[in-house]
Design a protein around this motif. Structure first.
Motif, PDB file in Angstrom:
ATOM      1  N   ARG A 205       0.826  -1.208   0.000  1.00  0.00           N
ATOM      2  CA  ARG A 205       0.000   0.000   0.000  1.00  0.00           C
ATOM      3  C   ARG A 205       0.864   1.262   0.000  1.00  0.00           C
ATOM      4  O   ARG A 205       0.557   2.249  -0.676  1.00  0.00           O
ATOM      5  CB  ARG A 205      -0.936   0.016   1.203  1.00  0.00           C
ATOM      6  CG  ARG A 205      -2.067  -1.001   1.121  1.00  0.00           C
ATOM      7  CD  ARG A 205      -3.051  -0.798   2.275  1.00  0.00           C
ATOM      8  NE  ARG A 205      -4.017  -1.884   2.361  1.00  0.00           N
ATOM      9  CZ  ARG A 205      -5.008  -1.927   3.243  1.00  0.00           C
ATOM     10  NH1 ARG A 205      -5.139  -0.935   4.124  1.00  0.00           N
ATOM     11  NH2 ARG A 205      -5.855  -2.946   3.263  1.00  0.00           N
ATOM     12  N   LEU A 206       1.950   1.239   0.773  1.00  0.00           N
ATOM     13  CA  LEU A 206       2.847   2.389   0.797  1.00  0.00           C
ATOM     14  C   LEU A 206       3.491   2.609  -0.565  1.00  0.00           C
ATOM     15  O   LEU A 206       3.618   3.750  -1.035  1.00  0.00           O
ATOM     16  CB  LEU A 206       3.927   2.193   1.862  1.00  0.00           C
ATOM     17  CG  LEU A 206       3.475   2.321   3.318  1.00  0.00           C
ATOM     18  CD1 LEU A 206       4.602   1.904   4.260  1.00  0.00           C
ATOM     19  CD2 LEU A 206       3.033   3.752   3.625  1.00  0.00           C
ATOM     20  N   LYS A 207       3.865   1.539  -1.211  1.00  0.00           N
ATOM     21  CA  LYS A 207       4.475   1.655  -2.537  1.00  0.00           C
ATOM     22  C   LYS A 207       3.469   2.207  -3.537  1.00  0.00           C
ATOM     23  O   LYS A 207       3.792   3.102  -4.328  1.00  0.00           O
ATOM     24  CB  LYS A 207       4.983   0.288  -2.994  1.00  0.00           C
ATOM     25  CG  LYS A 207       5.715   0.326  -4.330  1.00  0.00           C
ATOM     26  CD  LYS A 207       6.284  -1.042  -4.681  1.00  0.00           C
ATOM     27  CE  LYS A 207       7.028  -0.988  -6.017  1.00  0.00           C
ATOM     28  NZ  LYS A 207       7.599  -2.317  -6.361  1.00  0.00           N
ATOM     29  N   ALA A 208       2.232   1.692  -3.501  1.00  0.00           N
ATOM     30  CA  ALA A 208       1.201   2.166  -4.427  1.00  0.00           C
ATOM     31  C   ALA A 208       0.838   3.623  -4.152  1.00  0.00           C
ATOM     32  O   ALA A 208       0.477   4.365  -5.075  1.00  0.00           O
ATOM     33  CB  ALA A 208      -0.043   1.289  -4.321  1.00  0.00           C
ATOM     34  N   ALA A 209       0.949   4.047  -2.896  1.00  0.00           N
ATOM     35  CA  ALA A 209       0.612   5.425  -2.524  1.00  0.00           C
ATOM     36  C   ALA A 209       1.689   6.427  -2.938  1.00  0.00           C
ATOM     37  O   ALA A 209       1.461   7.633  -2.854  1.00  0.00           O
ATOM     38  CB  ALA A 209       0.391   5.511  -1.019  1.00  0.00           C
ATOM     39  N   LEU A 210       2.858   5.934  -3.378  1.00  0.00           N
ATOM     40  CA  LEU A 210       3.968   6.795  -3.822  1.00  0.00           C
ATOM     41  C   LEU A 210       4.372   7.788  -2.732  1.00  0.00           C
ATOM     42  O   LEU A 210       4.702   8.936  -3.005  1.00  0.00           O
ATOM     43  CB  LEU A 210       3.582   7.536  -5.104  1.00  0.00           C
ATOM     44  CG  LEU A 210       3.311   6.665  -6.337  1.00  0.00           C
ATOM     45  CD1 LEU A 210       2.814   7.522  -7.492  1.00  0.00           C
ATOM     46  CD2 LEU A 210       4.568   5.905  -6.754  1.00  0.00           C
ATOM     47  N   TRP A 211       4.364   7.316  -1.507  1.00  0.00           N
ATOM     48  CA  TRP A 211       4.637   8.247  -0.423  1.00  0.00           C
ATOM     49  C   TRP A 211       6.090   8.688  -0.373  1.00  0.00           C
ATOM     50  O   TRP A 211       6.391   9.819   0.010  1.00  0.00           O
ATOM     51  CB  TRP A 211       4.186   7.649   0.921  1.00  0.00           C
ATOM     52  CG  TRP A 211       5.117   6.652   1.548  1.00  0.00           C
ATOM     53  CD1 TRP A 211       5.572   5.501   1.015  1.00  0.00           C
ATOM     54  CD2 TRP A 211       5.697   6.751   2.848  1.00  0.00           C
ATOM     55  NE1 TRP A 211       6.391   4.845   1.903  1.00  0.00           N
ATOM     56  CE2 TRP A 211       6.477   5.593   3.039  1.00  0.00           C
ATOM     57  CE3 TRP A 211       5.612   7.676   3.879  1.00  0.00           C
ATOM     58  CZ2 TRP A 211       7.191   5.364   4.211  1.00  0.00           C
ATOM     59  CZ3 TRP A 211       6.313   7.437   5.048  1.00  0.00           C
ATOM     60  CH2 TRP A 211       7.094   6.291   5.202  1.00  0.00           C
ATOM     61  N   ARG A 212       7.010   7.833  -0.813  1.00  0.00           N
ATOM     62  CA  ARG A 212       8.417   8.245  -0.828  1.00  0.00           C
ATOM     63  C   ARG A 212       8.659   9.282  -1.921  1.00  0.00           C
ATOM     64  O   ARG A 212       9.466  10.207  -1.751  1.00  0.00           O
ATOM     65  CB  ARG A 212       9.324   7.030  -1.003  1.00  0.00           C
ATOM     66  CG  ARG A 212       9.288   6.080   0.186  1.00  0.00           C
ATOM     67  CD  ARG A 212      10.438   5.091   0.172  1.00  0.00           C
ATOM     68  NE  ARG A 212      10.335   4.141   1.260  1.00  0.00           N
ATOM     69  CZ  ARG A 212      10.693   4.395   2.525  1.00  0.00           C
ATOM     70  NH1 ARG A 212      11.156   5.586   2.857  1.00  0.00           N
ATOM     71  NH2 ARG A 212      10.562   3.461   3.455  1.00  0.00           N
ATOM     72  N   ALA A 213       7.959   9.147  -3.038  1.00  0.00           N
ATOM     73  CA  ALA A 213       8.060  10.153  -4.098  1.00  0.00           C
ATOM     74  C   ALA A 213       7.537  11.496  -3.600  1.00  0.00           C
ATOM     75  O   ALA A 213       8.123  12.554  -3.877  1.00  0.00           O
ATOM     76  CB  ALA A 213       7.283   9.693  -5.331  1.00  0.00           C
ATOM     77  N   GLU A 214       6.443  11.457  -2.845  1.00  0.00           N
ATOM     78  CA  GLU A 214       5.905  12.696  -2.270  1.00  0.00           C
ATOM     79  C   GLU A 214       6.895  13.305  -1.283  1.00  0.00           C
ATOM     80  O   GLU A 214       7.152  14.517  -1.310  1.00  0.00           O
ATOM     81  CB  GLU A 214       4.585  12.420  -1.565  1.00  0.00           C
ATOM     82  CG  GLU A 214       4.002  13.659  -0.909  1.00  0.00           C
ATOM     83  CD  GLU A 214       2.740  13.386  -0.100  1.00  0.00           C
ATOM     84  OE1 GLU A 214       2.348  14.279   0.672  1.00  0.00           O
ATOM     85  OE2 GLU A 214       2.165  12.287  -0.231  1.00  0.00           O
ATOM     86  N   ASP A 215       7.456  12.466  -0.421  1.00  0.00           N
ATOM     87  CA  ASP A 215       8.400  12.975   0.572  1.00  0.00           C
ATOM     88  C   ASP A 215       9.639  13.586  -0.069  1.00  0.00           C
ATOM     89  O   ASP A 215      10.249  14.509   0.487  1.00  0.00           O
ATOM     90  CB  ASP A 215       8.814  11.849   1.528  1.00  0.00           C
ATOM     91  CG  ASP A 215       7.750  11.563   2.577  1.00  0.00           C
ATOM     92  OD1 ASP A 215       6.755  12.307   2.615  1.00  0.00           O
ATOM     93  OD2 ASP A 215       7.918  10.608   3.350  1.00  0.00           O
ATOM     94  N   ALA A 216      10.031  13.084  -1.233  1.00  0.00           N
ATOM     95  CA  ALA A 216      11.171  13.664  -1.941  1.00  0.00           C
ATOM     96  C   ALA A 216      10.794  14.981  -2.611  1.00  0.00           C
ATOM     97  O   ALA A 216      11.611  15.910  -2.697  1.00  0.00           O
ATOM     98  CB  ALA A 216      11.694  12.676  -2.981  1.00  0.00           C
ATOM     99  N   ALA A 217       9.551  15.078  -3.084  1.00  0.00           N
ATOM    100  CA  ALA A 217       9.117  16.269  -3.805  1.00  0.00           C
ATOM    101  C   ALA A 217       8.833  17.441  -2.878  1.00  0.00           C
ATOM    102  O   ALA A 217       9.056  18.603  -3.249  1.00  0.00           O
ATOM    103  CB  ALA A 217       7.876  15.948  -4.637  1.00  0.00           C
ATOM    104  N   VAL A 218       8.333  17.167  -1.681  1.00  0.00           N
ATOM    105  CA  VAL A 218       7.902  18.241  -0.779  1.00  0.00           C
ATOM    106  C   VAL A 218       9.027  19.235  -0.454  1.00  0.00           C
ATOM    107  O   VAL A 218       8.845  20.445  -0.626  1.00  0.00           O
ATOM    108  CB  VAL A 218       7.273  17.660   0.503  1.00  0.00           C
ATOM    109  CG1 VAL A 218       7.213  18.708   1.617  1.00  0.00           C
ATOM    110  CG2 VAL A 218       5.874  17.143   0.209  1.00  0.00           C
ATOM    111  N   PRO A 219      10.208  18.800   0.008  1.00  0.00           N
ATOM    112  CA  PRO A 219      11.246  19.796   0.308  1.00  0.00           C
ATOM    113  C   PRO A 219      11.745  20.524  -0.937  1.00  0.00           C
ATOM    114  O   PRO A 219      12.126  21.697  -0.860  1.00  0.00           O
ATOM    115  CB  PRO A 219      12.362  18.967   0.956  1.00  0.00           C
ATOM    116  CG  PRO A 219      12.092  17.559   0.555  1.00  0.00           C
ATOM    117  CD  PRO A 219      10.625  17.442   0.398  1.00  0.00           C
ATOM    118  N   ALA A 220      11.728  19.840  -2.086  1.00  0.00           N
ATOM    119  CA  ALA A 220      12.168  20.496  -3.321  1.00  0.00           C
ATOM    120  C   ALA A 220      11.212  21.624  -3.707  1.00  0.00           C
ATOM    121  O   ALA A 220      11.640  22.728  -4.069  1.00  0.00           O
ATOM    122  CB  ALA A 220      12.264  19.469  -4.445  1.00  0.00           C
TER     123      ALA A 220
END
Length: 211
Positions: free
Chosen positions: A174-189
């Protein structure tokens, strides 16, 4: 400065969600809000902060459920601040008004505007990235949000599995499908780009006042 203006979608057909959103915005930005979020006219909410991180957090919270058109304005604010955000004014508020009007017609119901013409083109570039992040979050399912919210609260995946009565492998999926790591990388940028845009707006104002 950053001003967020949010207008409820279909408010005439549904319940007033203003007080609920105000509570969520207060939780999202905390003491980085320069004034408490306020219901200004009808079902419209405004908030103000001088923090790019908080501005992004407010924007993401307001766009999370798709029930609000959200405009983010960047620019000057007339000082000193009054005792309520609905009484404040300045280019950032005008930009936020333009942005929320644009958001009503935009994918993701999000728009960004600068209060200075000199930084308008740069604001369009940041807006495109911000919209992509919002649209990514809109594709997240409710089960995906459940695991993401628990993971962000610091819960280990095994504990999340126990709480939701699913397997640890299901949590990971579910975490992988939610792309939460991609979001976490995009937020500070994106927050850094918002901070740069705010700084450029300040420089533009200072240059204009010195001429």
């Amino acid at each position: 400065m950053f001003v967020i203006t949010a207008d409820q979608v279909g408010s005439r057909r549904g319940r007033d969600q203003a007080s609920e959103l105000i509570g969520r915005l207060e939780a999202a930005a905390g003491d980085r809000l320069l004034l408490p979020p306020d219901q200004t006219a009808g079902d419209e909410i405004q908030a103000i902060t001088d923090s790019a991180d908080s501005a992004l957090a407010l924007t993401l919270e307001a766009t999370r459920d798709g029930h609000w058109s959200v405009g983010l304005g960047i620019g000057d604010v007339r000082m000193p601040l009054p005792d309520a955000v609905r009484k404040a004014s300045g280019p950032a508020f005008i930009a936020a008004r333009d942005a929320v009007d644009a958001a009503k017609r935009a994918e993701g119901r999000i728009a960004l505007r600068s209060g200075h013409a000199a930084t308008a083109a740069r604001a369009e570039h940041v807006e495109a990235l911000l919209r992509l992040l919002v649209l990514l979050r809109h594709r997240r399912t409710q089960p995906g949000w459940e695991v993401v919210d628990l993971a962000r609260a610091g819960r280990p995946q095994k504990e999340i599995a126990t709480l939701l009565d699913i397997t640890p492998a299901a949590v990971s999926a579910r975490l992988k499908a939610a792309l939460w790591r991609a979001e976490d990388a995009a937020v500070p940028a994106i927050a850094a780009l918002l901070a740069d845009l705010d700084a450029a707006s300040v420089e533009t104002s200072e240059d204009a006042s010195s001429t």
